[in-house]
Design a protein around this motif. Structure first.
Motif, short mmCIF file in Angstrom:
data_model
loop_
_atom_site.label_atom_id
_atom_site.label_comp_id
_atom_site.label_asym_id
_atom_site.label_seq_id
_atom_site.Cartn_x
_atom_site.Cartn_y
_atom_site.Cartn_z
N SER A 114 -8.80 71.54 16.90
CA SER A 114 -8.79 71.13 15.48
C SER A 114 -7.53 70.34 15.17
O SER A 114 -7.59 69.28 14.55
N MET A 149 -15.33 57.79 13.72
CA MET A 149 -14.24 56.84 13.40
C MET A 149 -13.89 55.96 14.59
O MET A 149 -13.52 54.79 14.43
N GLN A 150 -13.99 56.53 15.78
CA GLN A 150 -13.62 55.77 16.98
C GLN A 150 -14.48 54.53 17.17
O GLN A 150 -14.07 53.57 17.81
N ARG A 189 -11.43 47.52 13.20
CA ARG A 189 -10.36 47.44 12.20
C ARG A 189 -10.79 46.53 11.06
O ARG A 189 -11.33 45.44 11.28
N PHE A 248 -13.97 73.83 11.52
CA PHE A 248 -13.18 72.60 11.34
C PHE A 248 -13.11 71.79 12.64
O PHE A 248 -13.11 70.56 12.62
N SER A 249 -13.04 72.52 13.74
CA SER A 249 -12.98 71.81 15.03
C SER A 249 -14.25 70.97 15.21
O SER A 249 -14.18 69.81 15.62
N LEU A 282 -4.09 62.21 4.24
CA LEU A 282 -4.06 60.92 4.94
C LEU A 282 -3.30 59.86 4.15
O LEU A 282 -2.76 58.92 4.74
N PHE A 323 -8.29 67.05 3.68
CA PHE A 323 -7.92 66.12 4.75
C PHE A 323 -7.58 64.73 4.20
O PHE A 323 -6.57 64.13 4.57
N MET A 361 -6.89 61.44 14.40
CA MET A 361 -7.43 60.67 13.26
C MET A 361 -6.28 60.16 12.39
O MET A 361 -6.28 59.02 11.96
N MET A 409 -4.75 57.31 14.16
CA MET A 409 -5.66 56.16 14.15
C MET A 409 -5.57 55.44 12.80
O MET A 409 -5.51 54.22 12.72
N PHE A 428 -16.25 63.71 12.87
CA PHE A 428 -15.56 62.67 12.11
C PHE A 428 -14.80 61.74 13.06
O PHE A 428 -14.89 60.50 12.98
N PHE A 429 -14.08 62.33 13.99
CA PHE A 429 -13.27 61.55 14.93
C PHE A 429 -14.15 60.64 15.78
O PHE A 429 -13.85 59.45 15.96
N TYR A 445 -11.24 49.38 4.92
CA TYR A 445 -11.06 50.46 5.90
C TYR A 445 -11.08 51.81 5.18
O TYR A 445 -11.72 52.76 5.64
N SER A 460 -3.13 55.73 10.48
CA SER A 460 -1.81 55.22 10.10
C SER A 460 -1.46 53.99 10.93
O SER A 460 -0.58 53.23 10.56
N TYR A 504 -14.25 68.04 12.51
CA TYR A 504 -13.31 66.95 12.81
C TYR A 504 -13.72 66.17 14.05
O TYR A 504 -13.45 64.98 14.16
N LYS A 505 -14.38 66.86 14.96
CA LYS A 505 -14.86 66.15 16.16
C LYS A 505 -15.92 65.13 15.76
O LYS A 505 -15.92 63.98 16.22
N HIS A 518 -7.73 66.85 16.92
CA HIS A 518 -8.61 65.89 16.23
C HIS A 518 -7.94 65.38 14.96
O HIS A 518 -7.98 64.19 14.66
N LEU A 544 -13.77 54.61 5.82
CA LEU A 544 -13.28 55.94 6.20
C LEU A 544 -13.90 57.02 5.31
O LEU A 544 -14.38 58.05 5.79
N ARG A 599 -0.10 58.69 5.32
CA ARG A 599 -0.02 57.97 6.58
C ARG A 599 -0.38 56.49 6.43
O ARG A 599 -0.28 55.72 7.38
#
Lengths: 192, 473
Positions: free
Chosen positions: B461, A75-76, A80, A64-65, A136, A132, B468, B471, A71-72, A86, B473, A68-69, B464, A90, A139
């Protein structure tokens, strides 16, 4: 260094386990195989971990680490957009990260997302790493009904992506990447 | 003897020049008794303290100094006892009110401390060497594979190594922790000593969700337990505590708690976050302890920290950029401070510990008049003491006040009660608060069973995931 440590080798155990699963598959992963790799006895492994599932859990967390890295980082790079665009962007990036991860770490993916990993979906330490996208939804600023709908869509979308990836893993070249991408885009259009 | 490194340590711990001149020889002797070498001192000064504590803040340095003063006194206990000073120990989660009142009355004729928590805090948080006494216990009574609280093991270890003498009396509150009184029995049986213990306890027989402080019968029962315990302490020490003195202790702790609440309010609402979760927890812990070295130091350290935090907020300074996610915890493992550092290095603030964050409710007056009943009611407002459903309500209040992006449970898996609490409450809290609740297996007092590399992937984990989440929200 002031600190005296009792344990020095847990990380080595996880490194070797990750590599065995990655290269030989989850079915090949046993305490005996791990002990052989580390040139220690099986009992020594159990001095560090209660059972083999504890080690698999560590491998899942590392998986997962990495996922997610990926993915992150992707995304960065995004600008916007409006909420709807969005969300779509995403979801597309999420699918691409999952597909790339499954390609690069196929056997780890199998451990994480098939019945091999079902117990980790309930584990206190790992359960949040699953589902995941539905998480979200809480949020994103939306009305209550809209959020409930989005949660369902996210949930369905994740299942579709996971299903498509498993199909790709099973059929390999008979299910080419461009076809997989077509299905991902189609499901996106249908759901969002 | 590298005297200069000991001196440097005291400077970092906020001692002024005059104090250093008088305290240095004592500190060198104390360090030796604590198993700290010149090399350990060097490691703390050059590496460990600057890495984990914001030493630019004089308030934080004073806090460190406060704990150092306390352990220096603990190392002199044999001498104190020989000089006829009455020694009274307590252990968490005993409330500090009565202990503080005893100290106020007894002055220099009495020594009051919770030695285990002070030793673990100093050795773990400031030297990364909490195992000095725990290893002694591991080797002969409770081995490392058998999960036990680092606090009680430290108490036993400190006695076994003759760091501390038997107190005239230890007042063990088994109200939340039944292991503390059992350890006192073990010390007596195993070491065949005159470890004189007074126990206070309460059955946990309330309904789920019951607001325990409203239950007059329960408050009266606990008040009677405390009153009875106090009478037994009086018999041993000859120190009589009047109700008036307890009221003045209650007032002091209330005032201190209001300041701690204000500090949490400042730190947890400012962006960037000006104070680390380790620092907030170290300060929060001060309101739960009776310091033999005096409360002037405690308040001075807190007041200074508040001023400095206000300045940092005005200058928009923090250890991470504005917008970094915040992770609240049940207990930030500040005795294993590298956990917080690791999150920080991954762009996430560990924000506050629910156990040490004073809520508005905690500060409200109770409906009781009797000071013992007020103490009981205040205790029954603390998460971790009450039934699990009410504990959840109290925790929700803290989360609503300090609104973190997510919560982190765990680091308490050695504890039969709290460890299970964490696992049970995680999901319920998540459903109610609508924020993710992570969980990490671990031990907040003692990190010998894991190291940075073991937690690295977990922390990455979670980080991250949170970044995200933030970011999006």
């Amino acid at each position: 260094m002031a600190r005296k440590k009792l344990i020095f080798d847990r990380q080595k155990i996880i490194d070797s386990s990750f590599n065995i699963i990655l290269n030989e598959g989850i079915d090949a992963f046993t305490a005996r195989r791990l002990a052989l790799e580390l040139k220690i006895s099986s009992m020594t492994v159990y001095n560090y971990y209660k059972n083999i599932d504890e080690i698999k859990k560590e491998v899942v967390i590392r998986g997962f680490s990495i996922l997610y890295k990926m993915f992150f980082n992707a995304m960065q790079e995004q600008e916007r957009l409006s909420t709807k665009d969005y969300i779509k962007r995403l979801c597309r990036i999420f699918a691409t990260s999952m597909i790339n991860f499954a390609r690069e770490y196929k056997e780890i993916y199998v451990l994480m997302f098939t019945e091999h990993g079902s117990k980790f979906r309930k584990d206190h330490e790992t359960r949040l790493f699953y589902n995941f996208l539905p998480q979200l939804a809480d949020r994103i600023r939306l009305g209550q009904d809209e959020r409930a709908d989005l949660k369902k869509k996210f949930y369905l979308y994740e299942i579709i992506i996971q299903g498509l990836i498993m199909e790709k893993i099973r059929k390999a070249n008979d299910f080419p990447r461009h076809q997989l991408d077509e299905y991902v885009d189609f499901s996106l259009d249908c759901l969002f | 003897m590298q005297e200069s490194i000991y001196k440097e340590f005291l400077q970092l711990a906020g001692f002024d020049q005059e104090e250093i001149a008088t305290c240095l020889p004592e500190w060198i002797v104390a360090a030796k008794k604590l198993g700290l070498t010149a090399e350990d001192m060097h490691y703390a000064v050059r590496e460990w303290l600057p890495k984990h504590w914001n030493l630019e803040l004089a308030g934080i340095r004073k806090c460190i100094g406060l704990y150092i003063r306390e352990v220096m006194e603990i190392t002199k206990l044999h001498q104190h006892k020989q000089n006829g000073i009455k020694v009274i120990f307590g252990s968490l989660p005993a409330l500090p009110f009565i202990f503080q009142a005893i100290k106020r009355i007894g002055g220099n004729e009495v020594f009051v401390s919770y030695p285990d928590i002070c030793l673990v805090t100093v050795l773990g948080s400031f030297f990364h060497k909490p195992s000095v006494f725990i290893e002694k216990v591991d080797s002969c009574t409770i081995h490392a594979g058998c999960s036990h609280c680092g606090l009680v093991k430290t108490r036993l270890g400190a006695k076994m190594t003759q760091l501390i003498p038997s107190p005239d009396v230890i007042w063990s509150w088994g109200i939340a922790c039944n292991e503390a009184p059992k350890m006192d029995e073990l010390i007596n049986c195993y070491l065949n000593t005159d470890w004189n213990a007074v126990f206070s306890s309460v059955p946990h027989d309330t309904y789920l969700g019951e607001v325990e402080e409203e239950n007059e019968e329960r408050c009266a029962y606990i008040a009677a337990q405390i009153r009875d315990g106090q009478k037994q302490i009086e018999k041993v020490t000859g120190i009589v505590v009047s109700e008036e003195q307890i009221r003045s202790s209650l007032e002091f702790v209330d005032r201190f708690m209001r300041k701690v609440h204000y500090l949490h309010d400042l730190a947890c609402h400012a962006d960037p976050q000006p104070l680390s979760g380790n620092e907030l927890s170290l300060i929060g812990q001060m309101m739960t302890l009776p310091f033999n070295t005096g409360f002037a130091y405690v308040e001075e350290a807190l007041d200074l920290t508040i001023k400095e935090v206000e300045m940092l907020i005005a200058q928009k300074k923090g250890s991470l950029p504005a917008g970094a996610p915040r992770l609240g915890c049940y207990f930030i493992p500040f005795c294993v401070p590298w956990v917080e550092r690791m999150f920080r290095e991954n762009g996430v603030n560990l924000s506050f510990s629910t156990f040490y964050a004073a809520t508005r409710k905690l500060m409200k007056p109770t409906k009781y008049q009797d000071p013992y009943e007020i103490m009981a009611a205040k205790m029954l407002r603390m998460p971790g003491i009450v039934n699990i459903a009410y504990e959840l309500d109290l925790t929700f209040e803290i989360i609503k006040e300090l609104h973190p992006d997510a919560m982190l449970q765990g680091f308490y898996n050695f504890d039969r009660w709290m460890g299970v609490h964490h696992r049970i409450t995680t999901k319920g809290m998540e459903e109610e608060m609508k924020i993710p609740h992570f969980y990490i297996e671990g031990n907040m007092w003692d990190d010998r069973a894991y190291r940075t590399e073991d937690l690295k992937t977990r922390v990455e984990s979670i980080s991250h995931f949170l970044k995200m989440n933030k970011m999006i929200s």
